[in-house]
Design a protein around this motif. Structure first.
Motif, short mmCIF file in Angstrom:
data_model
loop_
_atom_site.label_atom_id
_atom_site.label_comp_id
_atom_site.label_asym_id
_atom_site.label_seq_id
_atom_site.Cartn_x
_atom_site.Cartn_y
_atom_site.Cartn_z
N GLU A 426 -15.95 14.92 42.09
CA GLU A 426 -14.79 15.57 42.72
C GLU A 426 -14.84 15.43 44.24
OE1 GLU A 426 -14.22 19.58 41.47
OE2 GLU A 426 -13.94 19.06 39.35
N GLN A 430 -12.03 13.72 46.70
CA GLN A 430 -11.29 14.90 47.15
C GLN A 430 -10.09 14.57 48.04
OE1 GLN A 430 -13.77 17.49 49.46
NE2 GLN A 430 -14.64 15.85 50.72
N GLN A 433 -4.98 11.40 46.38
CA GLN A 433 -3.77 12.06 45.91
C GLN A 433 -3.06 11.27 44.82
OE1 GLN A 433 -2.86 15.24 46.77
NE2 GLN A 433 -4.87 15.17 47.75
N LEU A 438 -6.16 12.24 39.95
CA LEU A 438 -6.10 13.69 39.80
C LEU A 438 -6.15 14.09 38.32
CD1 LEU A 438 -3.42 14.58 42.52
CD2 LEU A 438 -5.91 14.86 42.67
N SER A 439 -5.42 13.34 37.49
CA SER A 439 -5.42 13.62 36.05
C SER A 439 -6.78 13.34 35.43
CB SER A 439 -4.36 12.78 35.34
OG SER A 439 -3.06 13.19 35.72
N SER A 442 -9.26 16.08 36.02
CA SER A 442 -9.01 17.20 35.10
C SER A 442 -9.58 16.90 33.71
CB SER A 442 -7.51 17.47 34.99
OG SER A 442 -6.96 17.87 36.22
#
Length: 591
Positions: A426, A430, A433, A438-439, A442
Motif C-alpha cells: 500500500e 500510495q 490514483q 486502487l481496486s 482492495s
C-alpha cells in the motif's frame, strides 16, 4: 467400505431427488467418466456426492488417494471447501473415521506440479528443494527475461518466449519438438539462480515422470482416482501432465462445459472433450436440469437456446424463442443514464441483491458509462481488468516478488507477516490514483484477510502455495465477489466463476459484443449484422458465443441487455451501430 452404506445411499438419493442424471453419475460403476455440466445444473453437489460415495464404497482404498485438479486456483480451493464442509454430513457418523486430508488431495495444475518439484525435483536440480522461495518469471516478455535472468542471451530469451507463445497458440508440434531443449535451458540458466518460469513448473514435472520410473510408479500407486473440474480450461502442458499422472488402473472423472471455454486466448484446447473422450476411453454423461433458472422460464429458455446455437450453429433446433429484457437507446449518454437508473432501482427493490455490469472488454463505450456513474456519485467497484492488462499483471508480479522476499526474511507465514506485506505494498502505491491499482489493493486486502479465516483449515505449506498460485495465475479478480459495493463493473473474463443476483450487459452492438477482432472482421456482414455462420468462421463464432454464454449465466435471477443506435468508436467519435448479432440469434425474441 462403510457399514451403513444403505443409509448413505438413501441420503444421497434424497439430496438429489428427482434428478436421475445426477444419480446416474454418482452411483455409476463406470471407471472412466466425462461429465458435461452446463452452468446451474448442480455439477458441484454431484461431484461432492460422487466423491463421498467413492469413499463409502471403498473405491479409494487405503492408503490410496483421490487427486482432484482444476486449472484455476480459486476453483481448486472451492472444491476443497465443499469437500470439507459437505462430505462428513453425507457420511454421517462415520465422519470421524475418515481423515479427508489423507484421502483427497486438491490443487490446481501448477500447485500440484510445484509440490512434485519440491519433493522430488532434487533429481533434476538440488535447488528445487527450495522452490517455495523461487522467483517465478514470465517467459513471454523477452526484455523482462533478460533483465531478471543474469547471463541470459537475446537468442535464449527469444527461445523461452517462443515456447510460451506456442503454449498460448496451442502449437503442439512445436512444443513436442522443443520441450527437451526448453527444460534444458531452464535447468542450466534459471534454476541455479533460484528462478523458474511459469510454464517450466509443468514441463519439469512432466520430465520427472518421464525420467524417473520410481516417481512415476509412486504416484500411479498413490492416486487410484483422478478428478478434474472445469476441464474445459486445460491447456496442452496441463493435459500432458495429467496424461502422465493417469495410468492404466486409474479411475478418471473429468467435469466441465465446452461452452464455457473462454480461455482459448491463453491456450485452453478447443476440441479437448472429444480428444480426451477417445484418449482416456471415457463414457460421457450429461447433466441437463438447470436449477439456477428453474423459476424463470424465459432465462431457462435463453440458456437452452444459446446452447442449441453452439451445438449446431448453422441450423439450431429451436422450439420456442426466449423473450429478453432489452432496451435500445439513441446514444451512449442515454444508455449510461438508463443503466444507472436500472442498477440503482434493482438495488433499492432487492435490498440485499448485487448487480454486475459485464462487458466484453474495456473501451470508450464503457468508459463513458463509468464517467456518468462518477459524475452522479453512484458507488461502484471498478473491475475492468483483463488477464492481459499490463497493470493487472505487473501488480501481481510485484506482490509475488514481495511475498517471496518476505518468506526468505521471515522464514514462515503469519498474520503479522501478511499485515506487514500489505502495508508495504500500500505504501509503494500510495500516490497511485489509477482505478485498476486502487481496486487491486482492495482485493489484496480481502485475499490476505481470508488466508487466516476462510482458509484457516489449510496447513502453512498449503497457505503459501495458495498465495503463490494466486499471484502467478493473476487470480486476485476472483475475490471481486467479496467486495462490499453493490454494483460491480467487470469484464466477462474477470467474472468467470463468479455469480450475482442480477447482471446487466450493455453495449450489445456491432463491433462491441462480439468485437471487431473476435468475430466482426471475419463474418463480412459489416454493419448489417445479419450473421450467417459458415465453416470458415464457425470456430470464432463458438469462441465469442462462449464468452456471451458465460456473461449471461453469471446471473442467478435475471439478466438485462442494452444497446445504443450510435456507439463511440475507437477514435472517440460517434458511429452508427446495429444491435449485436448475438441478440438476433435463432431463439431470441428481440422486440
Amino acid at each position: 467400505m462403510i457399514e451403513n452404506l444403505t443409509d448413505i445411499q438413501n441420503k444421497i438419493e434424497a439430496k438429489h431427488s428427482g434428478d436421475s442424471k445426477q444419480l446416474d453419475i454418482i452411483f455409476s460403476t463406470e471407471k472412466r467418466m466425462l461429465v458435461v455440466a452446463p452452468a446451474g445444473c448442480g455439477k458441484t453437489s454431484t461431484m461432492v456426492s460422487k466423491i463421498a460415495y467413492m469413499l463409502a464404497t471403498g473405491q479409494i482404498p487405503n492408503p490410496k488417494k483421490l487427486l482432484a485438479l482444476t486449472f484455476s486456483v480459486n476453483a481448486a480451493y472451492k472444491i476443497k471447501k465443499e469437500v470439507i464442509e459437505n462430505i462428513p454430513a453425507i457420511l454421517q457418523e462415520e465422519e470421524n473415521k475418515i481423515d479427508l486430508s489423507s484421502k483427497i488431495y486438491v490443487s490446481n495444475y501448477h500447485g500440484f506440479a510445484r509440490r512434485l518439484l519440491k519433493r522430488h525435483g532434487y533429481i533434476i536440480h538440488r535447488n528445487l528443494l527450495k522452490i517455495d522461495t523461487f522467483q517465478t518469471v514470465d517467459d513471454m516478455n523477452i526484455k523482462d527475461l533478460m533483465q531478471q535472468v543474469e547471463g541470459l542471451s537475446l537468442s535464449e530469451a527469444g527461445f523461452l518466449s517462443n515456447f510460451s507463445d506456442a503454449v498460448k497458440n496451442r502449437n503442439a508440434k512445436y512444443l513436442k519438438e522443443n520441450i527437451v531443449a526448453y527444460n534444458g535451458m531452464v535447468i542450466e540458466k534459471l534454476l541455479p539462480l533460484n528462478i523458474i518460469t511459469f510454464n517450466a513448473i509443468i514441463t519439469l514435472s512432466c520430465k520427472l515422470f518421464d525420467d524417473c520410473t520410481a516417481v512415476k510408479s509412486f504416484y500411479h500407486n498413490l492416486f487410484s482416482a483422478i478428478l478434474v473440474d472445469e476441464y474445459q480450461d486445460t491447456n496442452i502442458l496441463s493435459f500432458w501432465l495429467l496424461d502422465r499422472v493417469i495410468c492404466e488402473n486409474s479411475a478418471v472423472i473429468l467435469l466441465g462445459d465446452p461452452l464455457q471455454r473462454i480461455y482459448g486466448f491463453i491456450g485452453a484446447v478447443s476440441n479437448l472433450f472429444d480428444v480426451s473422450k477417445k484418449h482416456f476411453q471415457l463414457k460421457e454423461f450429461n447433466l441437463n436440469q438447470n436449477y439456477r433458472f428453474k423459476d424463470n422460464d424465459q432465462m431457462l429458455l435463453l440458456d437452452n437456446n444459446l446452447r442449441e446455437n453452439a451445438k449446431n450453429p448453422t441450423a439450431p433446433e429451436i422450439k420456442k424463442s426466449a423473450a429478453i429484457n432489452f432496451k435500445l437507446l439513441e446514444n451512449q449518454t442515454e444508455e449510461g443514464a438508463y443503466i444507472i437508473e436500472l442498477a440503482t432501482s434493482i438495488i433499492q427493490s432487492s435490498q440485499t441483491g448485487k448487480v454486475a455490469i459485464l462487458v466484453k472488454q474495456r473501451g470508450k463505450n464503457i468508459e463513458g458509462i463509468i464517467e456518468q456513474f462518477r459524475s452522479k456519485q453512484v458507488d461502484f467497484f471498478f473491475g475492468l481488468f483483463s488477464d492481459e492488462d499490463i497493470k493487472y499483471i505487473n501488480f501481481q508480479k510485484d506482490c509475488l516478488f514481495q511475498f517471496i522476499e518476505s518468506l526468505r526474511v521471515k522464514g514462515g507465514l503469519t498474520k503479522k507477516s501478511l499485515c506487514v506485506l500489505q502495508d508495504k505494498i500500500e505504501q509503494k502505491y500510495q500516490q497511485e490514483q489509477d482505478p485498476i491499482i486502487l481496486s487491486l489493493i482492495s482485493l489484496l486486502k480481502i485475499f490476505f484477510n481470508k488466508i487466516f479465516s476462510d482458509f484457516s483449515y489449510l496447513t502453512e505449506e498449503e497457505k503459501i502455495a495458495l498465495i503463490k498460485d494466486t499471484f502467478e495465475h493473476n487470480g486476485l479478480k476472483q475475490y471481486i465477489e467479496f467486495i462490499d459495493s453493490q454494483i460491480i463493473i467487470s469484464t466477462v473474463h474477470g467474472a468467470k466463476g463468479l455469480e450475482w443476483e442480477y447482471v446487466i450487459i450493455p453495449d450489445m452492438e456491432s463491433y462491441s459484443f462480439p468485437n471487431y477482432f473476435g468475430l466482426c472482421d471475419s463474418c463480412k456482414c459489416e454493419q448489417n449484422c445479419n450473421l450467417v455462420v459458415t465453416e470458415s468462421i464457425e470456430n470464432k463464432f463458438i469462441e465469442e458465443l462462449s464468452v456471451f454464454y458465460v456473461a449471461v449465466t453469471r446471473a442467478k435471477k435475471e439478466v438485462y441487455f442494452s444497446a445504443s443506435k450510435n456507439r463511440i468508436d475507437y477514435k472517440g467519435g460517434e458511429a452508427a451501430a446495429k444491435v449485436s448479432c448475438f441478440l438476433r440469434l435463432p431463439g431470441i425474441a428481440l422486440e
